[in-house]
Structure formats: C-alpha cells, structure tokens
Motif scaffolding. Sequence first.
Motif, PDB file in Angstrom:
ATOM      1  N   CYS A  70       0.906  -1.223   0.038  1.00 20.77           N
ATOM      2  CA  CYS A  70      -0.095  -0.028  -0.065  1.00 20.77           C
ATOM      3  C   CYS A  70       0.911   1.287  -0.150  1.00 20.77           C
ATOM      4  CB  CYS A  70      -0.852   0.153   1.053  1.00 20.77           C
ATOM      5  SG  CYS A  70      -2.055   1.797   1.280  1.00 20.77           S
ATOM      6  N   ASP A  90       0.259   3.359   3.253  1.00 18.48           N
ATOM      7  CA  ASP A  90       0.714   2.880   4.817  1.00 18.48           C
ATOM      8  C   ASP A  90       1.576   1.728   4.819  1.00 18.48           C
ATOM      9  OD1 ASP A  90      -1.002   0.652   4.424  1.00 18.48           O
ATOM     10  OD2 ASP A  90      -2.587   1.929   5.144  1.00 18.48           O
ATOM     11  N   CYS A 131      -5.673  -3.382   0.436  1.00 17.68           N
ATOM     12  CA  CYS A 131      -4.590  -3.095   1.741  1.00 17.68           C
ATOM     13  C   CYS A 131      -5.545  -3.482   3.052  1.00 17.68           C
ATOM     14  CB  CYS A 131      -4.427  -1.705   1.812  1.00 17.68           C
ATOM     15  SG  CYS A 131      -3.580  -1.303   3.329  1.00 17.68           S
ATOM     16  N   CYS A 176      -5.904   0.083   5.395  1.00 22.33           N
ATOM     17  CA  CYS A 176      -6.894   1.116   5.214  1.00 22.33           C
ATOM     18  C   CYS A 176      -7.871   0.895   4.334  1.00 22.33           C
ATOM     19  CB  CYS A 176      -5.984   2.142   4.681  1.00 22.33           C
ATOM     20  SG  CYS A 176      -5.331   1.892   2.886  1.00 22.33           S
TER      21      CYS A 176
HETATM   22 ZN   LIG Z   1      -3.193   0.978   3.125  1.00 16.16          ZN
END
Ligand SMILES: [Zn+2]
Length: 153
Positions: free
Chosen positions: A91, A94, A124, A127
Amino acid sequence: MDPCRFVADVHLAKVAKYLRILGLDTLYYHEISDDRLVEIANEHGRIVLTRDKELASRSERVYYVSRGTLFEVVQDIVRRFECRCAPLTRCLVDNTPLQKVDKEEVMDRLPPKVRVLFNDFWRCPTCGRIYWHGTHYERMLAFARQVCEIPAQ
Ligand SMILES: [Zn+2]
C-alpha cells in the motif's frame, strides 16, 4: 535479515513513496524526532534514510541519501543495499503488503469504468484501499522495472 527495510526522515516523503512502489518496506512519519528515527532503526533492524549530515553521522544504521532526480536517488538506494524489488505489492499510503481479493467482494466500491475493464484487484488490509492495474499502475511499474533493472516481459 533483509537489509532493505527503511525508515525515511520527514523530508523524504516522495522517496519513501517510490520505495513503496518498488515493494520495499519503508516507514514514513509526517512528524518524528531524529532520536526516534535512530531508535526505530536500532530496535527494528531498519536503515534511516536522510539528507541531514549530522543525523547521518550518528549511527551506522543511517544512510545519507544523495541528491539527484527521483530516479537516481531511488536507484542509488536499491543498488547500495542490493534490494530485491517486488513492484506494487505494498500500500502506497501505509506500507502494508497488499492482498488479492475477488472482484465480487469489492464490486460495489469500484468506479463503473473499472468494473468493466479490470478483473484483478488487491486490497490493503490496513486502510481498505483497493488497487488494480490501471494506467497509473503501468506508469509506476515502468519506473520500478527501470530502477530495479527488471526486464520487461
Ligand atoms: Zn493501506
């Protein structure tokens, strides 16, 4: 231990993002002290990336990032640490490794055009962001292949 695990200082947001595009495990915080960066490096076996000479002189776990184009900077890091790239497996927001998901599972969250054009999706787990191989992806993949010298298939 994998030497290609990084924590970038606050001034290297873009470098951090591009290392994530290459699939390299790179932490980034909008606000963090130099002391904390060095602590994270020592505790978690990461390399601090910085352009701060004072910080770079503090520990062997801090790498002074050269100046240049984004391509040159990122390639220098990849070569220096002999990183094995896995483009677009993390991702970009993050740093979490992405997981493949069934189209049906994410169908209701896709733009209409994407629903028609694409069949493979990744999510992801942190998130919830969904990724697919659109034009943006192709551009990032081309960058990653060049930096990491991965032959095109
Ligand atoms: Zn993420």
